[in-house]
Write an enzyme that holds these catalytic residues in place. Structure first.
Site, mmCIF file in Angstrom:
data_model
loop_
_atom_site.group_PDB
_atom_site.id
_atom_site.type_symbol
_atom_site.label_atom_id
_atom_site.label_comp_id
_atom_site.label_asym_id
_atom_site.label_seq_id
_atom_site.Cartn_x
_atom_site.Cartn_y
_atom_site.Cartn_z
ATOM 1 N N HIS A 195 0.792 -1.229 0.000
ATOM 2 C CA HIS A 195 0.000 0.000 0.000
ATOM 3 C C HIS A 195 0.825 1.281 0.000
ATOM 4 O O HIS A 195 0.264 2.378 -0.036
ATOM 5 C CB HIS A 195 -0.937 0.026 1.215
ATOM 6 C CG HIS A 195 -0.217 0.307 2.503
ATOM 7 N ND1 HIS A 195 0.489 -0.659 3.161
ATOM 8 C CD2 HIS A 195 -0.073 1.441 3.217
ATOM 9 C CE1 HIS A 195 1.042 -0.135 4.245
ATOM 10 N NE2 HIS A 195 0.720 1.144 4.303
HETATM 11 C C1 UD1 Z 1 -1.932 5.550 6.062
HETATM 12 C C2 UD1 Z 1 -0.608 5.993 6.692
HETATM 13 C C3 UD1 Z 1 0.422 4.911 6.495
HETATM 14 C C4 UD1 Z 1 -0.080 3.573 6.977
HETATM 15 C C5 UD1 Z 1 -1.398 3.257 6.297
HETATM 16 C C6 UD1 Z 1 -1.968 1.956 6.764
HETATM 17 C C7 UD1 Z 1 -0.071 8.385 6.689
HETATM 18 C C8 UD1 Z 1 0.751 9.427 6.041
HETATM 19 N N1 UD1 Z 1 -0.102 7.202 6.064
HETATM 20 O O1 UD1 Z 1 -1.719 5.438 4.669
HETATM 21 O O2 UD1 Z 1 1.585 5.251 7.225
HETATM 22 O O3 UD1 Z 1 0.874 2.587 6.699
HETATM 23 O O4 UD1 Z 1 -2.318 4.300 6.604
HETATM 24 O O5 UD1 Z 1 -3.176 1.654 6.142
HETATM 25 O O6 UD1 Z 1 -0.656 8.630 7.714
HETATM 26 N N2 UD1 Z 1 -9.219 5.070 2.248
HETATM 27 C C9 UD1 Z 1 -10.400 4.397 2.273
HETATM 28 N N3 UD1 Z 1 -10.904 4.037 3.481
HETATM 29 C C10 UD1 Z 1 -10.282 4.315 4.655
HETATM 30 C C11 UD1 Z 1 -9.065 4.998 4.600
HETATM 31 C C12 UD1 Z 1 -8.540 5.369 3.407
HETATM 32 O O7 UD1 Z 1 -11.000 4.116 1.252
HETATM 33 O O8 UD1 Z 1 -10.804 3.946 5.720
HETATM 34 C C13 UD1 Z 1 -8.645 5.441 0.932
HETATM 35 C C14 UD1 Z 1 -8.898 6.864 0.572
HETATM 36 O O9 UD1 Z 1 -9.126 6.932 -0.777
HETATM 37 C C15 UD1 Z 1 -7.596 7.561 0.869
HETATM 38 C C16 UD1 Z 1 -6.592 6.446 0.607
HETATM 39 O O10 UD1 Z 1 -7.256 5.229 0.956
HETATM 40 O O11 UD1 Z 1 -7.400 8.686 0.103
HETATM 41 C C17 UD1 Z 1 -5.349 6.560 1.405
HETATM 42 O O12 UD1 Z 1 -5.647 6.712 2.792
HETATM 43 P P1 UD1 Z 1 -4.677 7.585 3.749
HETATM 44 O O13 UD1 Z 1 -5.130 7.499 5.150
HETATM 45 O O14 UD1 Z 1 -4.514 8.938 3.160
HETATM 46 O O15 UD1 Z 1 -3.306 6.888 3.585
HETATM 47 P P2 UD1 Z 1 -2.927 5.364 3.644
HETATM 48 O O16 UD1 Z 1 -2.371 5.000 2.320
HETATM 49 O O17 UD1 Z 1 -4.030 4.525 4.206
#
Ligand code: UD1
Length: 363
Positions: free
Chosen positions: A207
């Site tokens: 991821h």
């Molecule tokens: C975040 C953390 C990362 C961690 C990861 C674990 C930061 C900078 N990054 O990254 O360190 O390893 O979580 O999962 O804090 N989304 C959903 N549902 C959710 C959450 C996210 O669909 O419940 C999607 C959204 O489109 C979002 C994307 O995933 O834009 C990324 O989510 P985000 O929390 O921005 O970063 P992660 O890649 O999850």
């Protein structure tokens, strides 16, 4: 009595907060914990499932910030968290890991003069293109108490000029969760449901933006995985970020015809049951490098660096990078020789939360 706000924001936070909360529950005359969920992760599979599996209650306070760019998400968390700190007047705020919620809440506390403790301090990948590395460096620079999982982290902090009276080597709280749930996980039917019980299989997580956001990099990694999956099936619980990219780049058809099996994200217990039976784990996660080390499962890390070098020195982890040929070769090597017995790093003993609580009282 110490009033402590425990910050939980994203999936990798929940298994670190749970043992600290449980320890505080066992010591009601010393602690009044308040769980604050920032809402950084919000899908049921990324959040609620973990609260249920880990025995955490519903968060006392939910900030509901959701997704956004780094600046937007961090700012939203700060704006929503500041009035909570002013109203709750905690003795301590405890932040864990390296996600945006970690730095956002730590920064609010530092500016308000409220004591903040960072669990999993001092880890460094030395790769500032990783958003987590920025979060680690900044959180450590402004925290009052730094709880470390390994002695290399203590050294990193001291090299950055942190006074050693702020640093406490307490061990790995995530391993408290692992140990507490191993037996419970035996009841999970996930291996049976996926048809892999009793057979060889690999587990994959992927991821990191650096691996999944760039089409060429992701294509190369997926090609390597498809080739490996000809030898043994690879079960891949897919993070929402990665799912979106696979769809966007149109990689789903190639994958569907291979032994790379995409499934929805799993909760803590089912995922533990799944990877604990795997012949091989391939990952770009931080936590899984540690969990496989403790369980003695071969782990190939699909990154060019790790903030957790102890999993290579003492554990099962091999840093492979993202070159498709190197990934295939490393998988072939790992599958052709049984994992040699490895050492569990010092203080990864299931008692880290107890040590953290003792230090919060003492400091
Ligand atoms: C975040 C953390 C990362 C961690 C990861 C674990 C930061 C900078 N990054 O990254 O360190 O390893 O979580 O999962 O804090 N989304 C959903 N549902 C959710 C959450 C996210 O669909 O419940 C999607 C959204 O489109 C979002 C994307 O995933 O834009 C990324 O989510 P985000 O929390 O921005 O970063 P992660 O890649 O999850």
């Amino acid at each position: 009595m110490q009033k402590v706000l425990l910050i939980a924001g994203a999936r990798p936070n929940f298994m670190k907060v749970a043992p600290i909360w449980a320890e505080m529950q066992r010591r009601p005359s010393e602690f009044a914990p308040v769980i604050v969920h920032t809402g950084q992760h919000y899908d049921a599979a990324m959040s609620d499932a973990f609260f249920d599996d880990l025995g955490l209650p519903k968060p006392d306070i939910h900030l509901g910030v959701g997704s956004g760019s780094h600046a937007v998400q961090t700012a939203r968390i700060m704006t929503a968290f500041e009035p909570i700190v002013l109203e709750q007047k905690p003795d301590w705020v405890v932040v864990v890991g390296d996600v945006n919620s970690t730095i956002a809440c730590a920064l609010v506390c530092a500016k308000l003069g409220v004591k903040v403790a960072h669990v999993e301090a001092g880890l460094r990948s030395r790769d500032r293109t990783m958003p987590e590395e920025i979060n680690r460096i900044l959180t450590d620079a402004i925290s009052d108490l730094l709880f470390t999982t390994s002695q290399d982290a203590d050294e990193n902090l001291m090299q950055e000029g942190v006074s050693d009276d702020k640093i406490r080597f307490v061990g790995n709280v995530m391993i408290d969760s692992l140990q507490a749930h191993l037996e419970i996980a035996e009841r999970s039917k996930v291996r049976i449901d996926l048809g892999v019980e009793g057979s060889d299989y690999a587990v994959l997580t992927l991821h990191r933006p650096s691996n999944v956001d760039d089409r060429t990099t992701l294509a190369g990694i997926i090609d390597a995985l498809i080739a490996i999956s000809e030898k043994l099936p690879i079960i891949f619980p897919v993070h929402p970020r990665t799912r979106a990219k696979i769809d966007e780049f149109g990689f789903d058809k190639n994958i569907a015809a291979s032994g790379l099996r995409l499934i929805d994200p799993l909760g803590y217990i089912d995922f533990l049951r799944l990877y604990s039976g795997a012949k091989l784990v391939l990952t770009d996660s931080g936590g899984l490098q540690e969990e496989t080390t403790v369980l003695g499962i071969a782990c190939l890390t699909l990154r060019h660096n790790t903030e957790r070098p102890i999993t290579i020195e003492l554990g099962t982890n091999v840093l492979v990078g993202t070159d498709p040929d190197k990934i295939k070769q490393a998988a072939s090597d790992a599958l052709s020789k049984p994992t040699t017995k490895t050492n569990i790093p010092p203080l990864w003993d299931g008692k880290a939360a107890g040590r953290i609580c003792n230090e919060l009282i003492r400091s």
